[in-house]
Write an enzyme that holds these catalytic residues in place. Structure first.
Site, short mmCIF file in Angstrom:
data_model
loop_
_atom_site.label_atom_id
_atom_site.label_comp_id
_atom_site.label_asym_id
_atom_site.label_seq_id
_atom_site.Cartn_x
_atom_site.Cartn_y
_atom_site.Cartn_z
N LYS A 202 85.54 115.42 -1.80
CA LYS A 202 86.58 114.89 -2.68
C LYS A 202 87.32 113.77 -1.97
O LYS A 202 87.53 113.81 -0.75
CB LYS A 202 87.56 116.02 -3.03
CG LYS A 202 88.63 115.60 -4.04
CD LYS A 202 89.44 116.82 -4.46
CE LYS A 202 90.72 116.40 -5.17
NZ LYS A 202 90.50 115.56 -6.34
N ASN A 291 85.22 113.83 17.74
CA ASN A 291 84.75 112.80 18.66
C ASN A 291 84.60 113.45 20.02
O ASN A 291 85.55 113.95 20.59
CB ASN A 291 85.73 111.63 18.72
CG ASN A 291 85.76 110.88 17.39
OD1 ASN A 291 84.73 110.67 16.77
ND2 ASN A 291 86.94 110.50 16.96
N ARG A 293 84.31 112.60 23.14
CA ARG A 293 84.53 111.68 24.26
C ARG A 293 86.02 111.46 24.44
O ARG A 293 86.81 111.93 23.65
CB ARG A 293 83.87 110.34 23.91
CG ARG A 293 84.39 109.84 22.55
CD ARG A 293 84.01 108.44 22.21
NE ARG A 293 84.15 108.17 20.79
CZ ARG A 293 85.29 107.84 20.19
NH1 ARG A 293 86.41 107.77 20.89
NH2 ARG A 293 85.34 107.61 18.91
N VAL A 296 90.30 105.91 22.72
CA VAL A 296 91.11 104.74 23.06
C VAL A 296 92.59 105.15 23.19
O VAL A 296 93.28 104.75 24.12
CB VAL A 296 90.97 103.64 21.97
CG1 VAL A 296 91.90 102.47 22.25
CG2 VAL A 296 89.52 103.16 21.87
N ARG A 339 97.52 98.53 20.10
CA ARG A 339 96.26 97.95 20.58
C ARG A 339 96.39 96.42 20.57
O ARG A 339 96.59 95.83 19.50
CB ARG A 339 95.10 98.36 19.68
CG ARG A 339 94.80 99.84 19.75
CD ARG A 339 93.45 100.13 19.13
NE ARG A 339 93.24 101.56 19.02
CZ ARG A 339 92.07 102.11 18.72
NH1 ARG A 339 91.01 101.35 18.52
NH2 ARG A 339 91.95 103.42 18.62
#
Lengths: 461, 80
Positions: A202, A291, A293, A296, A339
C-alpha cells in the site's frame, strides 16, 4: 582473532572516517584507490595505498577481483567496505572470507537474505515487525493481486521482488490500473531483473522516514535509538537528525525494540540500520528495509549516544562481544547532519566538481565536520557528489539549530559550488524548526520557498 | 571550409549513446543542428546532454565512447 590490519575498500569521506577509527584501535590501514583518486585524503592518511584500476567504478571500486587481490597482496587481516560500492554485495563478502580474510559486516548469507525485498519482509513479519500492508509474499496471479488490493485499498505499489533502490515500482490508483499494470510489470521485471516475481504494498502517502541503528555480535543485539531522515530529494537523504524528536516515547520504545527483534531473528553481526515509514496521524510504523552496512548519517547517532559505531563494528568483526549493553546506551541532546554536496542548488543541483582553493572548517563544542577535502584538492567527476558532512550537537533541538546556523556560516569552501546555501535556508525555515515535514516536503519546498529565496538573492547580487 | 570545435561543458565520462543498446546520438560524418545532442557527460552519477551548439556537417569525434573528458576539452569537430 583481533584485527591488526585492514583494507579500506572505499573512497571519499567514509574512507577517512574508517582510517580514523582504525588508528584509534591501533590497526594498520591500507587504502585502495582508482587512478583518479591517487591524491585523495584517505591515501595520504593510510599507512599504505594500492592502485586498483581506472577511474570508472566498475573497473576499480566495484571490481571484486581487484579489491580482493589488493587485500591478499597487502597481507591485511580484514576488509572494511564502507557504504555504497561493494558494501551490500553478498558475493563480495563471500569472496573476502574465501580468501581467508575478515569481512567487516554481516555474513554473505545475511546480506543476501536481507537484500531480497520479499524475503526481508517475511523475516520482519516473523520477528513481529509491522510491514507495510500488502501481499504476504510473491503473487502468482492477478486474482491474488485483486484479493490483496481489496483488503489494503488504493493507491497501491506493484513492486518487483528482485528490484530495489526505487527501480521496478509502478503505482496503481484503482482496480483498472492494477489490471492493466500487473502483467506489464511482471514482463518488465522479468526483462530487467531476470525474475518476474511481484508483490504489492500500500502507498503510505504522508509519512516520515525513521530508522533505527542496530549493533550485533551474533549473540547480543542492541539498538542505539533512531534517526529522522525525511528531508530527501529524489530519494536521497539531504539532512538527518537524531533523535526523531516528535516521536511519542511509547512509539520510540516499540520501534527500537522491533529493530532489535529483527536483528535477533537473523543473528545479526555488525552495524546495521532498520528503515521504517512512520505515519504521524495513526502513530503506526512500517518496516521498509534493512541496510547491512554503516550509513552516511551514522554520526548523528554517535553524537547523541557517545558510541563510536565504526570502532564497534571493527571490534565485533574481530570476534569480540559487543562492548556495550542495551542499558548502557543513553541518548542525550539533539544532533543534525547536513550533507554537503558539490552541487549548485541554485542551478537544479548541477554537479560541480573542481579544485578547492580555500577551506575554513568551523570548530567548537558540539561541531564535527567529516570530509575528504583539503586546500588544493581536485574533486574528480567520476563519483558521488558528497564532499563532507557537517554534524552539530546541542542540548535541545532549538539550541542545535542555532549552533548549526553559526557553523554553516563559518564553513567556507571556495573553488566549487556546494549545497551549504540550501542548508542555511533549511536551518532558518519555520516548517523545519517546527518539524512540520514528511518525505515529500523538500521537493515541494525547493520549487517554492527556496526558488523564491534563490531568485531574490540573485536580484540583489 | 572551416572546422568548428564542440567542447565539453563539464568534466566527466563521455558517452555517444543514451544507453549501450541504442544507436549513437550522431553517427560519424552526420550533420548536426545547434540544438541536437551529440552525446552525454556522466558527472557525479548524473547525466548531462552535450548540445552541438552549432549547425554543421560531417561531424568527427575526437573522444571515444566511455572516455574521461575535462571541462572545455574538444569532443568533436564539424564543418561549417
Amino acid at each position: 582473532m583481533t584485527i591488526r590490519s585492514l583494507l579500506v575498500a572505499n573512497r571519499g569521506e567514509i574512507a577517512v572516517r574508517i582510517i580514523k577509527a582504525a588508528k584509534a584501535l591501533g590497526i594498520r590501514t591500507v587504502q585502495v584507490h582508482s587512478a583518479a583518486d591517487a591524491d585523495m585524503l584517505a591515501v595520504k592518511l593510510a599507512d599504505a595505498a594500492v592502485d586498483i584500476g581506472s577511474p570508472a567504478p566498475k573497473k576499480s571500486y566495484l571490481n571484486i577481483e581487484a579489491v580482493v587481490n589488493a587485500a591478499k597482496a597487502a597481507g591485511v587481516d580484514a576488509v572494511h567496505p564502507g557504504y555504497g560500492f561493494l558494501s551490500e554485495n553478498a558475493d563480495f563478502a563471500d569472496a573476502v572470507e574465501a580468501a581467508g580474510l575478515i569481512f567487516i559486516g554481516p555474513k554473505g548469507d545475511a546480506i543476501r537474505l536481507l537484500g531480497d525485498k520479499v524475503a526481508a519482509r517475511e523475516v520482519a513479519a516473523k520477528a513481529g515487525v509491522p510491514t507495510v500492508p500488502g501481499s504476504a509474499g510473491r503473487l502468482a496471479t492477478i486474482e491474488e493481486a485483486r484479493a490483496v488490493a481489496a483488503k489494503t485499498g488504493f493507491p497501491i505499489m506493484i513492486k518487483a521482488a528482485a528490484g530495489g533502490g526505487g527501480r521496478g515500482i509502478r503505482i496503481a490508483a484503482d482496480l483498472a490500473d492494477l489490471e492493466r499494470h500487473f502483467p506489464q510489470a511482471s514482463a518488465e521485471a522479468l526483462a530487467s531483473f531476470g525474475d518476474g516475481g511481484l508483490y504489492l504494498e500500500k502507498v503510505i502517502t504522508k509519512a516520515r522516514h525513521v530508522e533505527v541503528q542496530i549493533l550485533g555480535d551474533g549473540q547480543n543485539f542492541i539498538h542505539c535509538f533512531e534517526r529522522e531522515c525525511s528531508l530527501q530529494r529524489r530519494r536521497q537523504k539531504v539532512w538527518e537528525e537524531a533523535p526523531s524528536f516528535l516521536l511519542p516515547a511509547d512509539v520510540r520504545t516499540r520501534l527500537c525494540d522491533s529493530a532489535v527483534a529483527l536483528a535477533r531473528e537473523v543473528g545479526y553481526r555488525g552495524a546495521g540500520t532498520v528503515e521504517y515509514l512512520y505515519d504521524e496521524v495513526t502513530k503506526e510504523f512500517y518496516f521498509i528495509e534493512v541496510n547491512t552496512r554503516i550509513q552516511v548519517e551514522h554520526p548523528v547517532t554517535e553524537m547523541i549516544t557517545g558510541i563510536d559505531l565504526v570502532e564497534e563494528m571493527i571490534r565485533v568483526a574481530g570476534g569480540a562481544p559487543l562492548s556495550i549493553r542495551q542499558e548502557d546506551v543513553q541518548a542525550e541532546g539533539h544532533a543534525i547532519e547536513c550533507r554537503i554536496n558539490a552541487e549548485d542548488p541554485a542551478k537544479g543541483f548541477l554537479p560541480a566538481p573542481g579544485t578547492i582553493t580555500r577551506l575554513v572548517v568551523p570548530e567548537g563544542e558540539g561541531i564535527r565536520f567529516d570530509t575528504m577535502l583539503y586546500e588544493g584538492y581536485t574533486i574528480p567527476p567520476f563519483y558521488d557528489s558528497l564532499v563532507g558532512k557537517l554534524i552539530v550537537w546541542g542540548q535541545t533541538r532549538d539550541a542545535c539549530l542555532e549552533r548549526l546556523k553559526g557553523a554553516l556560516e563559518g564553513l567556507t569552501i571556495e573553488g566549487i559550488r556546494t549545497t551549504v546555501p540550501l542548508h542555511l535556508a533549511l536551518a532558518e525555515d519555520d516548517s523545519v524548526r517546527r518539524g512540520a515535514f514528511d518525505t515529500r516536503f523538500l521537493e515541494t519546498w525547493l520549487e517554492t520557498e527556496f526558488a523564491a529565496k534563490a531568485g531574490a538573492t540573485a536580484e540583489v547580487a | 571550409m572551416s572546422k568548428i570545435e564542440i567542447r565539453s561543458p563539464l568534466p566527466g565520462t563521455f558517452y555517444r549513446a543514451s544507453s549501450p543498446d541504442v544507436p549513437p546520438f550522431k553517427a560519424d560524418g552526420a550533420s548536426v543542428a545547434s540544438g541536437d545532442a551529440i552525446g552525454l557527460i556522466e558527472v557525479m552519477k548524473t547525466f548531462q546532454e552535450v548540445p552541438a551548439g552549432v549547425d554543421g556537417k560531417n561531424i568527427t569525434f575526437l573522444v571515444d565512447n566511455e572516455e574521461p573528458v575535462m571541462a572545455g576539452q574538444v569532443i568533436a569537430e564539424v564543418e561549417a
